[in-house]
Write a protein that holds these residues in place. Sequence first.
Motif, mmCIF file in Angstrom:
data_model
loop_
_atom_site.group_PDB
_atom_site.id
_atom_site.type_symbol
_atom_site.label_atom_id
_atom_site.label_comp_id
_atom_site.label_asym_id
_atom_site.label_seq_id
_atom_site.Cartn_x
_atom_site.Cartn_y
_atom_site.Cartn_z
ATOM 1 N N TYR A 25 10.720 -9.347 15.274
ATOM 2 C CA TYR A 25 9.350 -8.846 15.399
ATOM 3 C C TYR A 25 9.013 -8.781 16.887
ATOM 4 O O TYR A 25 8.734 -9.804 17.524
ATOM 5 N N VAL A 26 9.038 -7.581 17.453
ATOM 6 C CA VAL A 26 8.983 -7.427 18.912
ATOM 7 C C VAL A 26 7.601 -7.041 19.445
ATOM 8 O O VAL A 26 7.347 -7.158 20.655
ATOM 9 N N SER A 27 6.690 -6.588 18.585
ATOM 10 C CA SER A 27 5.360 -6.190 19.082
ATOM 11 C C SER A 27 4.354 -6.203 17.945
ATOM 12 O O SER A 27 4.710 -6.071 16.765
ATOM 13 N N THR A 84 2.712 -12.807 16.090
ATOM 14 C CA THR A 84 4.100 -12.583 15.719
ATOM 15 C C THR A 84 5.012 -13.389 16.617
ATOM 16 O O THR A 84 4.745 -13.577 17.809
ATOM 17 N N ASP A 85 6.119 -13.854 16.027
ATOM 18 C CA ASP A 85 7.179 -14.486 16.798
ATOM 19 C C ASP A 85 8.451 -13.667 16.617
ATOM 20 O O ASP A 85 8.703 -13.114 15.536
ATOM 21 N N TYR A 144 12.690 -4.699 15.333
ATOM 22 C CA TYR A 144 13.934 -4.148 15.868
ATOM 23 C C TYR A 144 15.130 -4.883 15.285
ATOM 24 O O TYR A 144 15.047 -6.083 14.976
ATOM 25 N N GLY A 145 16.241 -4.169 15.144
ATOM 26 C CA GLY A 145 17.426 -4.743 14.535
ATOM 27 C C GLY A 145 18.312 -5.507 15.484
ATOM 28 O O GLY A 145 19.366 -6.015 15.081
#
Length: 474
Positions: free
Chosen positions: A439-441, A393-394, A456-457
């Motif tokens: 996309y944080v994790s 993910t990036d 996350y927003g």
Amino acid sequence: MRNVKVRLQPIVGKINMPTVLKTAVLPGDSSESLFVVTQVGEIFYIRDGVLGTFLDIRPRIIKLGASSGGYDERGLLGLAFHPHFYYNGLFYLHFSVAGSQGPGALTGDFESFKPNPCDPKTLHLKWMNRESQYDHIDTVEEWILQSNGQLQQRRTILNIRRPFLNHNGVNSLNFSPETGKLVLTTGDGGSGYDPFNLSQNDMEIAGKVIEIDVDANAWIHNPPVVTRFDELPVPIQETLTVIAKGVRNIPGISYQRFYDQYIKYVGIVGQDLVESIFSFIQYKPLPVTQIVQASIMNAEPDQEGFVNFGWRGWEGAFPTLFMKGCSATPALDEKTTAYYDDAVITSVRRLPPLTSYFHKDPRPDKFGGTALTGVQPYLGNGIPDLTGSIVFTDLARNEGSRPPVRGVLAYTRMQTDCKLNDFRVIETDYDFGSQSAYYVSLGTNLDQTRLFVGVYGSTKVTDFNQGTVFEIVQ
């Protein structure tokens, strides 16, 4: 490589920034629960579709975002369950300690440093006055889920003083199925360009992948606050081995069983140019006692077979560069080598990446990246086109497009023909509407047959309750 389309199936929403996603079997249960760690200090579990609170240590977490406009890379960053958690109840946390805020190791913004080839003083900075000039303290703790269901902190394993607020790693604790040891993955300490070259200095804790034998010397409870291995008492040194260095920032380490061996995957977040995924099977770890002894003898430990990701001399497959802008003609912006000597010194010893992707990429089937946030092998059959691949993910597409922002899901594969690895974007069907979706994790279950992504927003940890965890499904 094939076009792959997947569906994002929401599991839980309106949570704080999710930093770790992984499963474990709680004592007395027969199936896995999904654990969701938030940066602010909460750990939730989802069992039979019901969300529960496993642990809340928000009072123990440093005040986040106050000095950086809401953005922060500190907080609760790591959770790992002991291989025998089902029987012994032991688990481990990595977080930034409340009340440990310092002034930072350099004046100015935490990411403002850039080397200047015309000013040698900027190329060889030293981290001075470490007991007063630091940003915060990170700690690694051992906890236990007792038979009566109560949770208790048992001991502190490490206390690490960090120079800046960024590059502390994320998903930073994992157990190695190969050695049974706890693995701590920690970034170079922060700012930009690793100003003190901590990642290549064998004695520095920053910028390393470290194995911790948590079953040895378990009577040690109050370690000192340190930045270097030689500041640790010998009994603690004896529990530590270093398996890699040259780390800039890192979203954890993952393992894939391959016959009687394990392939290790590590993602390294880039500086200005490229994000990189590394893989290795064989490695020769360096015991910390050996590193310290070599330093006393003014010698270098034998590093044959030791893994070096190359930072700060190398950013993935490229010598570390920085941009010199041409205001009249931006297309002619120069790329100048930042650390030529470092690049030469590490050129032979460094491990080349499995695959890389650029922050700017004009190819129609690729994307411009921002920051790598997760790397996981997928061994399930639920999404046949991804079976056996490495999913990553990036944080967000970097293509100059207008909001709302979108993160990226992609995959690559191990090649057997000695060619450079390509990668491909995975298409998703979820409609985020006008909301940004960073996309944080990225996480998996125990046998790597399911994939989870945290979205996350906002990039600001102080923008609360904007998180959703999805399962990636066919």
